[in-house]
Motif scaffolding. Structure first.
Motif, PDB file in Angstrom:
ATOM      1  N   SER A 109       9.777  -3.596  -0.689  1.00 54.76           N
ATOM      2  CA  SER A 109       9.925  -2.232  -0.763  1.00 54.76           C
ATOM      3  C   SER A 109       9.530  -1.663  -2.129  1.00 54.76           C
ATOM      4  O   SER A 109       8.899  -0.837  -2.351  1.00 54.76           O
ATOM      5  CB  SER A 109      11.566  -1.845  -0.616  1.00 54.76           C
TER       6      SER A 109
ATOM      7  N   GLY B 201       5.844  -1.793  -2.102  1.00 58.60           N
ATOM      8  CA  GLY B 201       5.358  -0.610  -1.549  1.00 58.60           C
ATOM      9  C   GLY B 201       5.474   0.621  -2.335  1.00 58.60           C
ATOM     10  O   GLY B 201       4.564   1.467  -2.172  1.00 58.60           O
ATOM     11  N   LEU B 202       6.590   0.731  -2.850  1.00 59.55           N
ATOM     12  CA  LEU B 202       6.793   1.924  -3.783  1.00 59.55           C
ATOM     13  C   LEU B 202       5.834   1.978  -4.755  1.00 59.55           C
ATOM     14  O   LEU B 202       5.301   2.962  -5.061  1.00 59.55           O
ATOM     15  CB  LEU B 202       8.272   2.035  -4.249  1.00 59.55           C
TER      16      LEU B 202
ATOM     17  N   SER C 288       2.930   0.620  -4.832  1.00 60.11           N
ATOM     18  CA  SER C 288       1.523   1.014  -4.261  1.00 60.11           C
ATOM     19  C   SER C 288       1.344   2.511  -3.918  1.00 60.11           C
ATOM     20  O   SER C 288       0.305   3.260  -3.792  1.00 60.11           O
ATOM     21  CB  SER C 288       1.176   0.176  -2.944  1.00 60.11           C
ATOM     22  N   LEU C 289       2.577   3.371  -3.931  1.00 56.24           N
ATOM     23  CA  LEU C 289       2.494   4.786  -3.510  1.00 56.24           C
ATOM     24  C   LEU C 289       2.037   5.443  -4.784  1.00 56.24           C
ATOM     25  O   LEU C 289       1.990   6.683  -4.706  1.00 56.24           O
ATOM     26  CB  LEU C 289       3.861   5.375  -2.846  1.00 56.24           C
TER      27      LEU C 289
ATOM     28  N   LEU D 272      10.271   4.724   4.219  1.00 54.61           N
ATOM     29  CA  LEU D 272       9.579   5.765   3.486  1.00 54.61           C
ATOM     30  C   LEU D 272       8.122   5.516   2.897  1.00 54.61           C
ATOM     31  O   LEU D 272       7.304   5.803   3.013  1.00 54.61           O
ATOM     32  CB  LEU D 272      10.448   5.996   1.992  1.00 54.61           C
ATOM     33  N   VAL D 273       8.173   4.083   2.468  1.00 54.37           N
ATOM     34  CA  VAL D 273       6.792   3.535   1.824  1.00 54.37           C
ATOM     35  C   VAL D 273       5.973   3.603   3.050  1.00 54.37           C
ATOM     36  O   VAL D 273       4.865   4.031   2.918  1.00 54.37           O
ATOM     37  CB  VAL D 273       7.097   2.119   1.412  1.00 54.37           C
TER      38      VAL D 273
ATOM     39  N   LYS E 110       4.594   7.035   3.813  1.00 54.17           N
ATOM     40  CA  LYS E 110       3.692   7.406   2.840  1.00 54.17           C
ATOM     41  C   LYS E 110       2.239   6.662   3.186  1.00 54.17           C
ATOM     42  O   LYS E 110       1.291   7.465   2.739  1.00 54.17           O
ATOM     43  CB  LYS E 110       4.203   7.148   1.290  1.00 54.17           C
ATOM     44  N   VAL E 111       2.307   5.534   3.280  1.00 61.78           N
ATOM     45  CA  VAL E 111       0.836   4.859   3.505  1.00 61.78           C
ATOM     46  C   VAL E 111       0.338   5.362   4.668  1.00 61.78           C
ATOM     47  O   VAL E 111      -0.853   5.394   4.625  1.00 61.78           O
ATOM     48  CB  VAL E 111       1.285   3.098   3.675  1.00 61.78           C
TER      49      VAL E 111
ATOM     50  N   LYS F 273      -1.178   8.713   3.935  1.00 59.95           N
ATOM     51  CA  LYS F 273      -2.110   8.555   2.884  1.00 59.95           C
ATOM     52  C   LYS F 273      -3.530   8.426   3.581  1.00 59.95           C
ATOM     53  O   LYS F 273      -4.502   8.842   3.151  1.00 59.95           O
ATOM     54  CB  LYS F 273      -2.031   7.383   1.969  1.00 59.95           C
TER      55      LYS F 273
END
Lengths: 833, 127
Positions: free
Chosen positions: A633, A636-637, A639-640, B18-19, B22-23, B26
């Protein structure tokens, strides 16, 4: 009328007269013929008479016989003739012929044979006219048309004679068929012939006797001359056996002087000098029956010395056939007999026995210090007879193995000094031709004289090298097996085919020391005593019988109570057959109580362990998953985050956060893999290495390292049998390392090479990367070791590789040079599914 | 690359949802993403939803209450839902091979993905 009547009567008378004249002239003719015939016969008889006269005057048998066959032609007026004389007692024949055309001896023999047959047909003293038809049957007489045959016998001389005359119709100008007249005259001829012949024979007999007498006179003269000069002893006795004369040679041979024997009975003399009683009897019998006799005897001289003689006794008779003398001829044949005996002895000893049995024989004669030996012995010593110049003894001495020499000679001397009669000994020799060491089994016998002194040594030897080698092999093999058996924990007992105990191993003895006393006891007694349980013994006997019947090992488990303890036994009954014949019964027993208990415990433990293991496995997965989830997570975060909106200082922190999270993730993965490798069973399956290598390389490359090439090489099948998970972890680590630690220049590569040799697979992963410095090399496979400051791993990678390789029964090695590159080689066994 | 797809995310970790959301957004602005923090909730939604077009389900395995496989079983069992309409992918952080093996036993699954989500990889698989 009267005149006419007269004329008529005159005419009648004239005719009658004429008739009478005719009749008379016929009679006259008949008379003349008869006269001629008689005259002719007279001529023949005259001829016969003439023959007789001549024949009587002939002095030789041959002349007489020639005369006879000519006489037959003359007297019988035949063309050819033959005579055959047969001495009935001997069957000897004498055949003479005149003008009889026989081609060869063979045909003549046939004539004789046929004549003999004819003589048998006609019997004794008979004549016969043989018809042309019958003659034709005898092809050699087929040219003749008539034959006359006559046979006669003289009984006193026992002689048969056959005479034959033959005539041919064509050739005889005055042929007249043979008839009775001939038979008569021929019969007379035969009688004449036979009487003259008997004269001849009687004369010959007398002459033979005369010749005999004169020749025996010469012999007598010769004899006396020889008797004095001969080396043979001669004794002459009178008809009663009283010795009249002996020659010098007899004195020499026997040792008795003339004075000693003169006037004595030969019987007395023989009592003294003939050793063998049965031979003495033979002589006495021969003397009594006045027979010639020839004997070989063992005699003693006057001084008691033994000698062999050949004795001939000839009785002598005078003209009136009276027995007047006996002549004894005694020949000393001691040398001959000994020589002959020697030859026989040698023959029997040397050749007959030895050749067949490959026994070498030798003999040493003390008195002449000379040795003889046979060829087999020579062969055993690897020599040639002609080459043993120094004599056999020294040759033999030189051939004995140095270590054995003293013992051999000592033993030989014991025989020589009469300490022992014979000695059997094995010793080594060095064979002359190839210098090889051979083993001989020898026998030496001393032959002694009457005083007990050795006069001769006789010996035999057999080459037992092959046997010795074989025996040694067998012995060492036996030792080998026995040592194996003795070190086995199993209790082993071997019984022979009679079921008697012949061997047991130490394990058996340890379990029960009484086995020492069981040898040669029966299997039943042994086990009844050993386990003291009738039903267990019965069971054993049943299985033994079964194993023998099936000719195969029988295994069975048994529960035995011994010393109050319950024992589980695994028994094996192995019948040992040699070409279908039972030789041994091998019983082996192993106490499996402990084993069974351990096995049960193990099984229980294993189940528990599996349970624990799987729990642990789940736990590790759970933990790793739960640790990773938030980590992912975080990643992932990160990477955002849009870097454009972020303060440049923060950008740096964010990157460091990302890299820390990555490191943590890879550490978690490493720990998981390590844990899995150490706990999970190896699971073999077919793996396509090429595919796997490319997949791993691509995965790693995608994670941000694109500036590197993969070189894949293989000289073998790309599909291998191995543990898929482990090999993939292994390759991930190795390829990952090469990628991670590449040199930052163009042309970086990682090279994968698969090769197969000698049932081993070799995987090599090499690169032209940064390499490892010398100091770090020994530690690269250590747990948590990290080689350099720029290391990004957990320090578990190569350690896991080593652990995995070991789990796969392989070996791992690493070679590296700082600045040049690294190569890791993994050798794996080739598995099969 | 297909666009305007409908995504359903099932993962007990709302942050990762959430991630992922967003991915996805995107790379595809028009994509419609719905997320659930349990299989049960997702199942309830699917039962009542008539929307059947171009659904992509990204399913986690290790979840409390109902794990990924249990969710699949329930989904397949449910007669009201035509499962063929879905493109279901496993998306997990599990490194357990057993999970991967178990996944092969569901033909309905279109793929097995590991976190973090690589969207381009996913889109390749759908295409």
């Amino acid at each position: 009328m009267k005149t006419k009547n007269n004329f008529d009567s005159l005419l009648r008378e004239y005719k009658e007269l004429q008739l009478r004249v005719t009749r008379f002239s016929y009679i006259e003719q008949q008379l003349i013929n008869a006269q001629d015939k008689l005259d002719h016969e007279l001529v023949l008889y005259k001829r016969l008479n003439k023959f007789s006269n001549h024949a009587l005057k002939s002095s030789k048998l041959e002349d007489f016989l020639t005369m006879s066959v000519e006489g037959i032609i003359d007297v019988l007026e035949v063309e050819a003739s033959a005579v055959l004389i047969v001495e009935n007692a001997t069957g000897n024949t004498l055949f003479f012929s005149e003008s009889l055309h026989v081609k060869n001896d063979e045909e003549q023999q046939r004539v004789i044979h046929d004549l003999l047959n004819l003589a048998e047909i006609v019997g004794k003293s008979k004549s016969l006219v043989i018809s042309s038809r019958r003659l034709a049957l005898l092809d050699y007489l087929s040219g003749y048309s008539d034959a006359v045959f006559h046979s006669a016998i003289d009984n006193t001389l026992n002689i048969s004679v056959c005479l034959i005359g033959l005539v041919s119709e064509k050739k005889a100008p005055f042929y007249e068929k043979l008839n009775d007249k001939h038979e008569t005259i021929f019969s007379l001829f035969t009688q004449q012939f036979l009487s003259i012949l008997t004269n001849f024979y009687q004369h010959k007999k007398i002459q033979d006797q005369i010749a005999k007498i004169s020749s025996s006179e010469i012999e007598l003269k010769k004899l006396s001359l020889i008797a004095t000069k001969t080396k043979n002893g001669v004794i002459i006795t009178d008809e009663k056996g009283v010795i009249e004369w002996v020659n010098d040679s007899f004195v020499k041979i026997s040792g008795y002087l003339f004075e000693d024997v003169y006037g004595r009975q030969t019987r007395e003399l023989f009592d003294n000098f003939i050793v063998d009683y049965s031979e003495k009897k033979k002589i006495t019998k021969a003397l009594k029956n006045k027979h010639n006799i020839e004997l070989t005897l063992l005699n003693t001289t006057k001084d008691g010395k033994l000698y062999y003689s050949q004795i001939e006794i000839i009785p002598v008779y005078d003209e009136l056939k009276r027995h007047i003398n006996n002549i004894f001829v005694i020949k000393d044949i001691t040398n001959e007999v000994e020589f002959k005996a020697e030859i026989l002895r040698m023959n029997s000893r040397f050749e007959l026995i030895s050749d067949k049995s490959q026994i070498g024989i030798w003999e040493w004669n003390k008195s002449i210090n000379d040795s003889t030996w046979n060829n087999i012995l020579i062969n055993q010593y690897g020599a040639e007879r002609a080459l043993i110049k120094e004599g056999f003894y020294s040759f033999w001495l030189n051939s004995i193995h140095p270590d054995d020499k003293k013992q051999v000679i000592d033993n030989r001397d014991k025989v020589l000094n009469s300490e022992v009669d014979s000695v059997v000994q094995d010793y080594r020799i060095i064979r002359q031709n190839d210098q090889s060491v051979r083993y001989l089994r020898t026998l030496t016998i001393g032959e002694k004289d009457a005083k007990g002194e050795v006069i001769r040594l006789v010996g035999s030897s057999i080459d037992i090298t092959d046997k010795k080698i074989a025996d040694e092999k067998v012995a060492s093999l036996k030792q080998f097996y026995e040592s194996i058996l003795n070190h086995l924990p199993n209790k082993i007992a071997v019984f022979n085919k009679a079921c008697e105990l012949i061997y047991f191993n130490e394990a058996m003895l340890e379990s029960n020391p009484f086995w020492q006393d069981y040898l040669f006891k029966s299997v039943y007694d042994v086990y009844l005593d050993d386990i003291n349980n009738q039903s267990a013994v019965n069971k054993l006997i049943f299985h033994i019988q079964n194993a023998i019947k099936e000719k195969a090992a029988v295994k069975y488990e048994d529960l035995v109570v011994k010393n109050g303890k319950e024992k589980e036994l695994l028994n094996t009954v192995l019948p040992f057959f040699n070409e279908d014949k039972l030789e041994y019964i091998i019983l082996s027993g192993v106490d499996i109580s402990e084993l069974n208990k351990i096995q049960k415990d193990l099984l229980k433990n294993n189940i528990e362990l599996q349970k624990v293991n799987s729990e642990l496995d789940n736990f590790v997965y759970r933990v790793s998953h739960d640790l990773r989830s938030p980590l992912l997570s975080i990643k992932g975060l990160i990477s955002l985050i849009d870097y454009d909106d972020v303060n440049p200082d923060l950008q740096e922190y964010i990157k460091l956060m990302d890299s820390s999270a990555s490191r943590m993730d890879s550490s978690i993965q490493d720990i998981l893999e390590y844990s899995r490798n150490s706990r999970l069973e190896v699971k073999l399956e077919e793996v396509n290495l090429k595919e796997m290598v490319y997949e791993i390389f691509d995965d790693i490359k995608y994670s941000g390292n694109s500036n590197i090439d993969l070189i894949y090489e293989s000289n073998t099948e790309n599909h291998i049998i191995t543990d898929k998970f482990r090999i993939s972890v292994l390759l991930k680590n190795l390829i990952g390392n090469s990628v991670k630690y590449k040199s930052h220049k163009e042309g970086s590569f990682v090279k994968f090479k698969l090769s197969q040799k000698n049932r081993m697979l070799t995987i090599s992963v090499s690169d032209n990367g940064q390499g490892i410095d010398k100091e770090s090399l020994p530690k690269v496979f250590d747990m948590f070791y990290r080689g350099c400051s720029n290391s990004v791993g957990s320090g578990l990678g190569l350690y896991i590789c080593k652990e995995i390789t070991e789990k796969l029964n392989g070996a791992i090695s690493l070679q590296s040079k700082k600045g040049i590159g690294t190569e890791v080689k993994i050798k794996l066994p080739i598995n099969a599914l | 690359m297909p666009y305007n797809m409908k995504y359903i995310l099932i993962d007990d970790d709302p942050i990762i949802n959430l991630v992922h959301k967003k991915v996805i957004k995107k790379s595809d602005l028009e994509a419609e993403v719905t997320d659930f923090i349990s299989g049960k909730k997702a199942l309830d939604y699917l039962k009542n939803s008539n929307d059947t077009e171009k659904n992509i389900i990204l399913l986690d395995i290790n979840m409390p209450e109902m794990n990924g496989f249990e969710f699949l079983d329930a989904l397949l069992k449910h007669k009201g839902i035509n499962c063929d309409q879905f493109n279901i992918f496993i998306l997990t952080s599990s490194l357990n091979n057993k999970d991967k093996e178990q996944a092969t036993q569901y033909p309905i699954l279109k793929g097995y993905l590991e976190k973090p989500l690589d969207i381009s990889n996913l889109q390749k698989m759908i295409a």
